[in-house]
Scaffold this active site. Structure first.
Site, short mmCIF file in Angstrom:
data_model
loop_
_atom_site.label_atom_id
_atom_site.label_comp_id
_atom_site.label_asym_id
_atom_site.label_seq_id
_atom_site.Cartn_x
_atom_site.Cartn_y
_atom_site.Cartn_z
N VAL A 185 30.96 36.41 41.70
CA VAL A 185 30.24 35.57 42.83
C VAL A 185 29.88 36.64 44.08
O VAL A 185 30.83 37.37 44.36
CB VAL A 185 31.11 34.44 43.48
CG1 VAL A 185 30.39 33.69 44.46
CG2 VAL A 185 31.32 33.55 42.17
N HIS A 193 41.35 37.26 45.89
CA HIS A 193 42.16 36.30 45.00
C HIS A 193 43.48 36.39 45.40
O HIS A 193 44.10 37.67 45.43
CB HIS A 193 41.99 36.72 43.57
CG HIS A 193 40.40 36.70 42.93
ND1 HIS A 193 40.12 35.52 42.05
CD2 HIS A 193 39.47 37.60 43.12
CE1 HIS A 193 38.92 36.05 41.83
NE2 HIS A 193 38.38 37.08 42.40
N ASP A 209 40.46 28.32 43.28
CA ASP A 209 39.52 28.62 42.04
C ASP A 209 39.71 27.64 41.19
O ASP A 209 40.52 26.92 40.84
CB ASP A 209 40.27 29.97 41.67
CG ASP A 209 39.11 30.83 40.80
OD1 ASP A 209 38.97 30.18 39.83
OD2 ASP A 209 38.96 31.91 41.07
N ILE A 210 38.59 27.15 40.95
CA ILE A 210 38.44 26.07 39.87
C ILE A 210 38.80 26.26 38.40
O ILE A 210 38.88 25.71 37.55
CB ILE A 210 36.99 25.49 39.85
CG1 ILE A 210 35.86 26.40 39.70
CG2 ILE A 210 36.91 24.60 41.12
CD1 ILE A 210 34.56 25.74 39.52
N HIS A 240 35.32 38.10 48.46
CA HIS A 240 36.62 37.20 48.58
C HIS A 240 37.51 37.93 47.99
O HIS A 240 37.64 38.93 47.22
CB HIS A 240 36.16 36.04 47.53
CG HIS A 240 35.43 36.19 46.05
ND1 HIS A 240 34.28 36.77 45.74
CD2 HIS A 240 36.33 36.25 44.91
CE1 HIS A 240 34.14 36.91 44.61
NE2 HIS A 240 35.23 36.79 44.09
P1 AMP Z 1 34.95 37.41 41.17
O1 AMP Z 1 33.59 37.24 41.39
O2 AMP Z 1 34.87 38.14 39.67
O3 AMP Z 1 36.07 37.90 41.91
O4 AMP Z 1 35.49 35.88 40.55
C1 AMP Z 1 34.77 34.69 41.17
C2 AMP Z 1 35.82 33.61 40.93
O5 AMP Z 1 35.19 32.37 41.58
C3 AMP Z 1 36.24 33.20 39.57
O6 AMP Z 1 37.76 33.33 39.60
C4 AMP Z 1 36.02 31.92 39.44
O7 AMP Z 1 36.75 31.27 38.48
C5 AMP Z 1 35.61 31.33 40.68
N1 AMP Z 1 34.77 30.24 40.94
C6 AMP Z 1 33.51 30.24 40.43
N2 AMP Z 1 32.64 29.16 40.92
C7 AMP Z 1 33.84 28.36 41.51
C8 AMP Z 1 33.74 27.23 42.60
N3 AMP Z 1 32.67 26.61 42.54
N4 AMP Z 1 34.85 26.98 43.36
C9 AMP Z 1 35.96 27.72 43.43
N5 AMP Z 1 36.06 28.91 42.42
C10 AMP Z 1 35.06 29.27 41.85
#
Ligand code: AMP
Length: 142
Positions: free
Chosen positions: A99, A105, A34-35, A103
């Protein structure tokens, strides 16, 4: 899936259109850092199929996704000398999803250390690269 946006960020990562700090890949799953980690080693595990939420994944594929999640979790415990793990999975905006490619975490935890707020601090790419190499190496030996 009719409600799947093929231009979401993780779909672009899967197609190689956006960079990612990859830690693991097999025929059905992909894992990357995660970035904006909530703790060091925060990793995301995704299926390669186009699925918006957990409801769109067939049970066998879900099983495999969790198998990969456990592999990452084991490696993360060792590499980050973690005391525990937080595993999170959000569905739809109401569930906290940002997103829209399903996914999981995997967040290594240390005793007494709180999680950073979601998407609060962008990690230095050099730090992520080094961490991804360590995790990938641990996963190779696993
Ligand atoms: P969520 O959809 O709330 O479960 O979280 C989306 C996650 O994606 C968040 O923790 C962000 O920090 C992470 N994120 C967003 N863009 C990127 C990326 N380009 N690469 C890696 N992680 C990302």
């Amino acid at each position: 899936m009719s409600n799947y946006d093929p231009n979401n960020i993780f779909a672009k990562i899967l197609r190689g259109e956006l960079p990612a700090h990859k830690v693991y890949e097999d025929d059905k799953t992909f894992a990357f850092l995660d970035i904006m980690p909530r703790a060091s080693g925060h990793t995301l595990v995704i299926p390669k199929i186009a699925a918006r939420t957990i409801l769109d994944v067939a049970p066998d594929d879900l099983g495999h996704l969790f198998k990969t999640t456990q592999r990452i979790a084991r490696a993360a415990m060792t590499v980050f000398a973690a005391d525990g793990l937080t595993i999170q999975q959000f569905n739809e905006p109401a569930g906290g999803q940002v997103v829209f490619h399903v996914h999981i975490h995997v967040i290594p935890r240390k005793n007494g250390v709180s999680l950073k707020p979601p998407a609060s601090v962008k990690e230095d790419p050099a730090v992520l690269s080094a961490q991804a190499l360590k995790l990938a190496a641990a996963l190779k030996d696993a």
